[in-house]
Structures are given as C-alpha cells and as structure tokens.
Write an enzyme that holds these catalytic residues in place. Structure first.
Site, PDB file in Angstrom:
ATOM      1  N   LYS A 188      -3.992  -2.804 -11.209  1.00  0.00           N
ATOM      2  CA  LYS A 188      -2.943  -3.041 -12.223  1.00  0.00           C
ATOM      3  C   LYS A 188      -2.743  -4.528 -12.442  1.00  0.00           C
ATOM      4  CE  LYS A 188       0.107  -4.617  -9.026  1.00  0.00           C
ATOM      5  NZ  LYS A 188       0.629  -5.986  -8.976  1.00  0.00           N
ATOM      6  N   ASP A 211       3.585  -0.052  -5.133  1.00  0.00           N
ATOM      7  CA  ASP A 211       2.622   0.049  -6.231  1.00  0.00           C
ATOM      8  C   ASP A 211       1.836   1.373  -6.227  1.00  0.00           C
ATOM      9  OD1 ASP A 211       3.322  -2.480  -7.081  1.00  0.00           O
ATOM     10  OD2 ASP A 211       1.648  -3.476  -6.078  1.00  0.00           O
TER      11      ASP A 211
HETATM   12  P1  ATP Z   1       0.047  -5.958  -3.703  1.00  0.00           P
HETATM   13  O1  ATP Z   1       0.145  -6.837  -4.900  1.00  0.00           O
HETATM   14  O2  ATP Z   1       0.296  -4.510  -3.958  1.00  0.00           O
HETATM   15  O3  ATP Z   1       0.755  -6.483  -2.477  1.00  0.00           O
HETATM   16  P2  ATP Z   1      -2.621  -6.898  -3.391  1.00  0.00           P
HETATM   17  O4  ATP Z   1      -3.469  -6.363  -4.487  1.00  0.00           O
HETATM   18  O5  ATP Z   1      -2.176  -8.320  -3.504  1.00  0.00           O
HETATM   19  O6  ATP Z   1      -1.432  -5.931  -3.223  1.00  0.00           O
HETATM   20  P3  ATP Z   1      -4.249  -5.552  -1.467  1.00  0.00           P
HETATM   21  O7  ATP Z   1      -5.670  -5.851  -1.721  1.00  0.00           O
HETATM   22  O8  ATP Z   1      -3.746  -4.234  -1.910  1.00  0.00           O
HETATM   23  O9  ATP Z   1      -3.369  -6.742  -2.034  1.00  0.00           O
HETATM   24  O10 ATP Z   1      -4.001  -5.659   0.105  1.00  0.00           O
HETATM   25  C1  ATP Z   1      -3.232  -6.618   0.778  1.00  0.00           C
HETATM   26  C2  ATP Z   1      -3.489  -6.466   2.284  1.00  0.00           C
HETATM   27  O11 ATP Z   1      -3.365  -5.098   2.689  1.00  0.00           O
HETATM   28  C3  ATP Z   1      -4.900  -6.871   2.673  1.00  0.00           C
HETATM   29  O12 ATP Z   1      -4.939  -8.226   2.995  1.00  0.00           O
HETATM   30  C4  ATP Z   1      -5.226  -5.966   3.862  1.00  0.00           C
HETATM   31  O13 ATP Z   1      -4.951  -6.591   5.093  1.00  0.00           O
HETATM   32  C5  ATP Z   1      -4.275  -4.774   3.759  1.00  0.00           C
HETATM   33  N1  ATP Z   1      -4.964  -3.496   3.409  1.00  0.00           N
HETATM   34  C6  ATP Z   1      -4.668  -2.295   3.902  1.00  0.00           C
HETATM   35  N2  ATP Z   1      -5.434  -1.334   3.365  1.00  0.00           N
HETATM   36  C7  ATP Z   1      -6.251  -1.917   2.483  1.00  0.00           C
HETATM   37  C8  ATP Z   1      -7.259  -1.439   1.618  1.00  0.00           C
HETATM   38  N3  ATP Z   1      -7.591  -0.143   1.553  1.00  0.00           N
HETATM   39  N4  ATP Z   1      -7.875  -2.334   0.838  1.00  0.00           N
HETATM   40  C9  ATP Z   1      -7.520  -3.642   0.884  1.00  0.00           C
HETATM   41  N5  ATP Z   1      -6.603  -4.152   1.705  1.00  0.00           N
HETATM   42  C10 ATP Z   1      -5.944  -3.306   2.511  1.00  0.00           C
END
Ligand code: ATP
Length: 311
Positions: A11, A149
């Site tokens: 998203k 999210d």
């Molecule tokens: P948000 O904005 O929802 O906080 P994001 O997109 O910035 O998320 P993600 O890639 O969803 O960040 O993940 C953030 C952290 O969550 C990662 O650094 C990791 O340690 C942990 N994590 C747990 N499960 C997963 C997964 N399936 N894929 C990626 N990261 C994961």
C-alpha cells in the site's frame, strides 16, 4: 487440497495524518490507503502428519528484493505470516501444520506494509487450506491483532483508516491512478519515525484526526491525478526526512522530472510519485532509473488479498 497460493498488495498512503499518542503507545491516525500493483505472494502447503501449530516459513528464491535485505526477515514466531497462520489454526479444526513460502516484492521496512500483506495473504491461504470458513470480517478482526495495516491488505482498493488505521471505510476509486515508486537501499523502523515526529512536535498535542481531507476522496472518486496531486500529505514525512536526509533529494528528483506530486509512503523510506497517466509513469520511471534511482511504475487501486491459481 494441499496447496493454496494467495497474493496481497503493498500500500501507499495518499494521505496520512498523525494525531496524539494513545495510552496503548500507538498514535491516532487518519489515513487514505491505496493498494498498489506491487504484490507479495504466499504459498501455503499442508504438512500432513504434523500438529496444527506446526508452522514453518521460508523466503522464495523468486523474491525480487536484495538478498541482504531478505536475510533480515525473521523466520521464527516474529514473522507476521507465522503469527497469522497460528491465529487461524487457533480457531480452526485443522489437523495438520503448514509451510509458508513467501515471495517478497514489497520493500522491507519500506512504509508499504509488506509484512502486513504477508499476514493478510496467510490468513486467506490458511482459511482456505484448513476449510475454516471464516468471513472477510472475521479474517480482518484476526488481522487487526497483528498490525494496523493488515485489515487494509485484506480489503484492498482505496480506504479511509481511522483509529490506528485499522478502522476502515472503503472509498470509491473507480479509475486506476499511476505512480512511480522509488525504493531506498535501507529501511526505516516505523517506531523510530513516530519517535522522531514526537521530537519534532516538541510536546505540541495535535487533535485526534477523525476524517481525511474530503478533497482527497473527491479526487479519488473523480480519478483525477491533477486534483489528487494538490492533496497528497503525510505528517510523517518531515520525521522520515530528519532520520534520512537523502530522501529530500529523492522527492525533488521526482518533481524535477515532472511528477505531479511526490510524497513518502507511510513511515518511509519508499517515495511515491504521482503521474498523469500510465505512459507518464513509464517515462518517469525510466528517467529516474537512468539517473540511478530504484524506480518502478505501479498502479492503484488494486484488489486486496486474493487466491491465485497454483502454478
Ligand atoms: P509498516 O509501514 O506497516 O510498519 P513496513 O512496510 O515499513 O511496515 P515491513 O516490511 O512490513 O515494514 O516490516 C517491518 C519489520 O517487520 C521488518 O523489519 C521485520 O523485522 C519484521 N517482519 C515480520 N514479518 C515480516 C515479513 N513477513 N516480511 C517482512 N518483515 C517482517
């Protein structure tokens, strides 16, 4: 049925207002979510003869992210997909465990909700694999336990998110909008970015945001990128830029090359650039790519977590 493959979108937040801190440590937000055509895929394979709580996870070699970044993903109970599978197992009569293979395309810690998309895809996949028969609403409630999210990754399309972003109302957005995403070679921790925002606000308490800018909803309804360009907003952007000052240059690079507007998605560091149409997005992406940016053209809104034919 032995295997179920589900796709869930990343998203961007076309608008993101952050209110005061809640007593549970989260902030009140008002967000306009848009699901975009950069997908995660989860292949759930039943493990006959193992107990229902036996959940394992691996990252597919077909993932398109940098191997060093992929190596940072937890493969234990901290993985959001593992936690999602356990939540479904708890409410199903399933008699076996599951292996989850995740194909990652959404940048890690990129502000695009990649982990949440994995969780949403896993909820749908395990529900189908174990014939649990949960409704979308029930899956969404389970998802909200994992992160703000996750309900949106299930719903997809465009939506307003209130509360911590999990109280969703679908928004009308009948026309595809075209964007260029520019990824960074680093991630930003969401709690760190909120912490930086609190520091920048220096004790000033904003009101609880209880709606998003009506102009943004009108622009989505009209499918009008020029109108939308004037309303993109993200309260977290100054905080993300304070932690990663190089992002200011990325935002400018898009504008200098004709993006209608640029903004950081969620807590960043992914930068979303709005284009006038598909061709404009393709050209902008190519220009930025030639200048050394990790750019790709996407469109949104797209559907939320959905099954795809197993290959
Ligand atoms: P948000 O904005 O929802 O906080 P994001 O997109 O910035 O998320 P993600 O890639 O969803 O960040 O993940 C953030 C952290 O969550 C990662 O650094 C990791 O340690 C942990 N994590 C747990 N499960 C997963 C997964 N399936 N894929 C990626 N990261 C994961």
């Amino acid at each position: 049925m032995k295997r179920v493959r589900v796709r869930a979108p990343g998203k961007i937040n076309a608008s993101f207002r952050v209110g005061p801190l809640r007593t549970d440590g989260y902030h009140f937000v008002a967000s306009t979510y848009l699901a975009v055509s950069l997908y995660e895929e989860v292949l759930a394979t039943a493990k006959p003869g193992t107990p229902a709580g036996d959940v394992t996870v691996s990252i597919s070699p077909a993932s398109t992210l940098d191997p060093a970044a992929l190596a940072t993903i937890p493969l234990d109970d901290d993985n959001l997909a593992v936690r999602a599978a356990r939540l479904v197992a708890d409410v199903s009569e399933s008699t076996c465990g599951v292996h989850l293979e995740i194909t990652k395309h959404v940048p890690i810690a990129g502000g695009m909700g990649g982990g949440s998309a994995d969780a949403a895809a896993t909820l749908v996949a395990c529900d189908a694999l174990w014939h649990t028969g949960l409704s979308r609403e029930e899956l969404s409630q389970l998802g909200a336990e994992l992160g703000a999210d996750v309900p949106f990754a299930l719903l997809g399309g465009a939506a307003v998110g209130l509360g911590v972003g999990d109280r969703l109302t679908a928004a009308l957005a009948p026309t595809a909008l075209h964007w260029v995403l520019v990824q960074s070679d680093f991630g930003l921790s969401t709690p760190l970015v909120y912490g930086a925002l609190d520091t920048l606000r220096d004790g000033a308490e904003p009101p609880v945001p209880d709606q998003v800018d009506p102009h943004i909803l009108a622009a989505l309804r009209a499918g009008d990128p020029a109108l939308l360009a004037g309303c993109l907003a993200n309260d977290l952007q100054p905080a993300a830029v304070s932690l990663a000052p190089g992002l200011a240059e990325v935002l400018d690079a898009g504008k200098a090359r004709g993006a209608l507007a640029t903004l950081i998605s969620g807590s960043g560091p992914t930068v979303a650039m709005l284009a006038a149409d598909e061709r404009h997005a393709r050209n902008l992406s190519a220009e930025l790519g030639a200048a050394g940016y990790a750019a790709q053209a996407v469109q949104g809104p797209v559907h939320g977590a959905h099954r795809v034919l197993d290959s």
